[in-house]
Structure formats: structure tokens, C-alpha cells
Design an enzyme around this catalytic site. Structure first.
Site, PDB file in Angstrom:
ATOM      1  N   CYS A  13       0.767  -1.620   0.417  1.00  0.00           N
ATOM      2  CA  CYS A  13       0.281   0.221   0.215  1.00  0.00           C
ATOM      3  C   CYS A  13       0.798   1.529  -0.103  1.00  0.00           C
ATOM      4  O   CYS A  13       2.035   0.650   0.243  1.00  0.00           O
ATOM      5  CB  CYS A  13      -0.411   0.272   1.250  1.00  0.00           C
ATOM      6  SG  CYS A  13       0.586   0.220   3.114  1.00  0.00           S
ATOM      7  N   GLU A  27       0.893  -1.671  15.472  1.00  0.00           N
ATOM      8  CA  GLU A  27      -0.432  -0.325  15.635  1.00  0.00           C
ATOM      9  C   GLU A  27      -1.388   0.418  16.763  1.00  0.00           C
ATOM     10  O   GLU A  27      -1.171   1.438  17.179  1.00  0.00           O
ATOM     11  CB  GLU A  27      -0.849  -0.203  14.041  1.00  0.00           C
ATOM     12  CG  GLU A  27      -1.732   1.432  13.826  1.00  0.00           C
ATOM     13  CD  GLU A  27      -2.422   0.867  12.700  1.00  0.00           C
ATOM     14  OE1 GLU A  27      -2.232  -0.226  12.114  1.00  0.00           O
ATOM     15  OE2 GLU A  27      -3.623   1.702  12.790  1.00  0.00           O
ATOM     16  N   SER A  34       1.499 -11.537   8.928  1.00  0.00           N
ATOM     17  CA  SER A  34       1.669 -10.307   8.394  1.00  0.00           C
ATOM     18  C   SER A  34      -0.487 -10.759   8.586  1.00  0.00           C
ATOM     19  O   SER A  34      -0.911 -11.646   8.021  1.00  0.00           O
ATOM     20  CB  SER A  34       1.822 -10.398   7.163  1.00  0.00           C
ATOM     21  OG  SER A  34       0.332  -9.188   6.027  1.00  0.00           O
TER      22      SER A  34
END
Lengths: 313, 313
Positions: B42, B155, B245
Site C-alpha cells: 500500500c 499499531e 502479516s
């Protein structure tokens, strides 16, 4: 043989019933009458009605309500006897005092009325006032305001005046146009919470910043919840209140969607003893605009038909 | 007779296939290979990887990434060859330059690193930065912050540092404790939008003022959507990317839940020609941390097995 005996008893009971409830003896099986605890006036309506009748005692002319004070024809009739009538024109020259009803009014109309110098008694429901305040706040903070509600309802027309020119009014089924990135939501106080959840889910698909003021009044939600619970326990539900009351109609629709015989009446006079044939329990509920004396009348009349007081909800 | 002829052809084809794909002639029926348009890096990941490789060209020692720069073992291996290694200790004395990966870090950690005087290259994804900013803003505005995400994900650990002490992390299935009246929501950028809708619906039942920052990254949503569409058109889906991932694993789970044969691989070496037996079309998708050269490798290897390029997604 047993069957035939049973039939005989049933026939006796029917003939008794046709003679009227007073013929039932204490030991006879009679209907239990249950009344939803939260049936009738909510806080805001009680406050507005008490205020209005108090004014009626003190002032005998020139008192008007902006629109019917509540959606209940019987209350409006009582007020007319005391010389308080609804008007929809703030410039009407006979006005000496104007009562603003629970739904509130668009702010332009309030300003117009204030300029005219007569007394204004603001009986806007405090919860509606809060929703108006949040609509204004969201607009001032640059949000596009979405009002969840019925765009024809006076409360919503009031909210719209605070919400800004790009505001959108929608209900559960209504289409949403393209929304801006920053969207704020206020809700007509009597909307069901499920409608709010659905609306916000739809907004999430379009907008990035969403501020929701859940201005739904708990008393409506609670009344719906208790009415639904009672509908599950009785054979007949009697919903009492103005046919022009959205609130009462919502209760009637709820009950009609459930497996219970449902009748919506405005007053006890409409009761029909045949509705209660074979019923062991009957539930009474009423919208926020239905006064206690009308609910009491209905209960008494059902007692006459053959009911007896149950142990509350 | 026709049937028998059919069987003979099928047997011929099978024997050809067992000899390897190069034996297929141009006119032979071969598998069509389709690659999801949004497969792979991305915007944020490409930016971080480009930055890191650019630094590798200029500086040859003392460069570290805080944790693996992306969840892809092959990329990490390439960087190690260029003397860039992950560290999880900002106080490590060999650090001359520290690269912050797309996930971002808790602000305390960033402050700690800054005090140490070495170079900091902040490759936090701009969309994650935005989510951090909103978490901080909500906290400053007095909201109780709810983070929708996986509390073990780096995150989310970063977001938590901005969200305040009474912040709550929850995922779609997690329980919600009693909430305050004013609640603000930020979202791990890779969460599905349906999870956000469900969370907000649950919050609406408890809180009166809700501010939602929908910080979900569109690129994840789009990749999931396109992957789902492709899965409906092919016989086999190959999902390419690190097993560590979350992003790639999410794609693999999605495909596995659909009626399509699904294989999750890290590199082309894992491909097995038997997976493609009888397949007319094969789809390739890859998570945001999967580099293009690995996707290209996979495509080429499937061509070797007997595939031919399709017309895009």
C-alpha cells in the site's frame, strides 16, 4: 360426559357475561387487568400540562398554546373550557400569553413571538431543548447535521431550524444523499434506538468523522420495552391515546406486530366487551400524551366488563 | 462412444501435464492467471520501504529499524544483506539512525529515542499518524477513547499511548465494560468496516455522546473487496505474503471462507503443481507487506506450471 358438562358451564358463564360484569361473583374467574408502569404522561408532558392548567387558574383570557399542547383531543377540549385554545399564528392579535408546547418551535418563530411583547411560557421539553442545543452546536462546529426523525413532526421542524441549511432529515427507511466528511447526528427524542444504530452504520460507510448525540428520551424506550413485555403476558392489549399521537400510534403498531389482540382507543367509550371474550389477562398501555384520568377510566370500564386489578406490570 | 473419446482426451492431457507445463502447446487449454489490482504494497508501506532502501544506499552502518520494517521475512533478509537490522531496544548503543516503521510507536518511545540524539527517520504511515492524532485529540477533549483493533498489534500499542489511561481496546468480539457518557472511537487502520459498525451500535446502547473517527484505510478495504470478487471468479486462490502479516492472513481467511481452493504461501518455492489440477483460472492476491518481486515470482512460476496471463482482475 365431562365435555358436555364443560359446555354447560361455558354456556352459563356466557349468559352471565351477557348480563354484565356485576353479576360475576368474587369466586368467578375474571380477567386480570395489568397497566404498564410507564403508561401515560412523561416528565416533559406532565410539566407542560401542569404549567398550562396552572395558568388557566390565574388568567382567563388571551392565553393560547402554539399548536395543540399535546396530541390528545380530550385534554384540548378541557383546556378550551378554560378558555385556552391552540393557535398556529404568533401574530394573532388576541394573544396576551403564548405557551410553547413540549415539541418546541423553530427558533425564528420564537424570536418573532418575543418581538411581539406578549408573555411567552416556554414549556419545551428539556430533552428537546437539549437536542436543539446539540443541533446548533454541531452546525457551529462545521458538521453537516443529520436529524433522525419524522420530517413532518413539529419537534423535528424545530430541530431543523437549529441544524443549518445543509441539514438532512431522514428516518429509518429514508435514502441518504451524498454526505460530507464531517457529519453530526441528533435524534428526535421519541425515535427507537435501533433506528439510530442503523442510521449510524450507513453514515460510517460514507463519512470519516461522525459525532452522534443520542438524544433519544429513555422514557419512550422504557415505555416501548415495558409494553412489549406486557404484550407477551396478556391475551388483549388496549392502547390508549390520541390517534394523532405518534407516540401512542407507535405503541399500537408495536403491539399489533406481536401475537396479541390489540385495540387502539382514545377513550373508554370505545371499549367493546366482545374484544375480551375468553381473555384471562388484559394489558393497558398509553402514550406520553395520554392523561391519567383517561387511563383510569379505561381500567374502570374494563372492570365493569369483568376484569379485576392485577398486581401491576 | 463420445464418452470414451472424452476420457481418452482427458487421459492424454493428464499425461502431458505430468510431463510439465512446457509441453503444453499454445492451443492447449491452459490456466488463466489473474492478479488482484491492489495486491501488495500500500502507499504507506511503499513509502517506508523506499525510504529504508534509499538509506541503505547512503549509510552502511548503525542503521536499525524499530522492529521488522514490515511483516515480510524476505524483505527483512534483503535489508540484513544491506546491514539494516531490526531492533526492539531504542537504547542500543550501536544505533546511529533509527527508522520508525509504518505501524508507528508509542509516543513515550519516540521521546526516549529523540533524547538519545541519533537520527530518527519516521516512516509511520500517514494514516496511522492521523489515527494517533485523533486518539490524542479525543483524550484532550475529555472523551473516553475506545480503540477498535488487536491489542497485541504494534499499531494499536502506539495508539494506546495517545488515547489516555481510561482508554479501552476491543475487537469485534471483545466485551465492552461500562462506558462513560462521552466516548470517542479510533480504529486500527486495517480493521474491516463491519467491525466498526457493530462496535458503534454497541456503544450507542450505553453512551450519549459518541465521536467516531473512521480511521480505517481504504486500501485495505479495497484489497479485501477485490480479493473477494476475484475469489468468486477462479478455481484456486493463491494468497502471497508473510505468515506473520495480519494483513495477508486476513486475506487468506477471507478466501478460505469462500468456495474456492485457497493456499497461503510466502514465496513461489512453496507452490505445488497439484494444487492447480483441473483449474481453469487462478487468482493471486497479496497483503500490504508483500513486495512486487515476490508476487511476480509467483506469477511466473504458475506460468511455468501451465498458466497464462489473464486480462487483469
Amino acid at each position: 360426559m365431562e365435555n358436555e358438562e364443560g359446555k354447560g358451564e361455558e354456556a352459563d358463564r356466557l349468559s352471565l357475561r351477557s348480563l354484565g360484569a356485576s353479576f360475576f361473583s368474587e369466586t368467578e374467574r375474571t380477567m386480570e387487568i395489568l397497566v404498564v408502569k410507564t403508561a401515560g404522561f412523561c416528565f416533559g408532558v406532565r410539566r407542560a400540562i401542569d404549567t398550562t392548567f396552572a395558568i388557566a387558574e390565574k388568567r382567563h383570557q388571551g392565553v393560547f398554546t402554539f399548536g395543540p399542547i399535546i396530541h390528545n383531543p380530550q385534554v384540548i377540549e378541557k383546556l378550551k373550557e378554560k378558555n385556552i385554545s391552540p393557535t398556529d399564528d404568533v401574530s394573532y392579535e388576541d394573544i396576551r400569553a403564548l405557551i410553547i408546547r413540549t415539541h418546541g418551535v423553530p427558533y425564528q418563530l420564537m424570536e418573532d413571538a418575543r418581538r411581539r411583547g406578549y408573555d411567552i411560557i416556554d414549556a419545551t421539553c428539556p430533552f428537546v431543548k437539549k437536542a436543539q442545543h446539540y443541533a446548533k452546536l454541531l452546525r457551529e462546529e462545521g458538521f453537516q447535521v443529520i436529524i433522525l426523525g419524522d420530517k413532518e413532526h413539529p419537534e423535528v421542524r424545530g430541530l431543523m431550524s437549529y441544524a443549518g441549511e445543509d441539514a438532512i432529515v431522514t428516518d429509518e427507511k429514508g435514502d441518504l444523499p451524498d454526505l460530507k466528511n464531517r457529519v453530526g447526528v441528533v435524534v428526535q427524542t421519541t425515535q427507537p434506538v435501533e433506528a439510530l444504530k442503523k442510521l449510524v452504520s450507513r453514515i460510517i460507510e460514507q463519512s470519516k468523522e461522525i459525532k452522534v448525540y443520542n438524544t433519544i428520551c429513555n422514557s419512550t424506550a422504557l415505555r416501548l420495552k415495558e409494553t412489549e413485555e406486557m404484550a407477551g403476558k396478556v391475551d388483549v392489549m388496549v392502547v390508549v391515546g390520541g390517534r394523532n399521537s405518534a407516540n401512542t400510534t407507535q405503541l399500537a403498531h408495536l403491539c399489533a406486530s406481536l401475537p396479541v389482540r390489540t385495540y387502539h382507543i382514545e377513550t373508554a367509550d370505545e371499549l367493546d366487551r366482545r374484544w375480551f371474550d375468553g381473555a384471562e389477562r388484559v394489558g393497558i398501555t398509553a402514550g406520553a400524551s395520554t392523561p391519567e384520568w383517561i387511563i383510569d377510566d379505561v381500567r374502570e370500564r374494563i372492570k365493569d366488563i369483568g376484569g379485576r386489578e392485577g398486581d401491576g406490570t
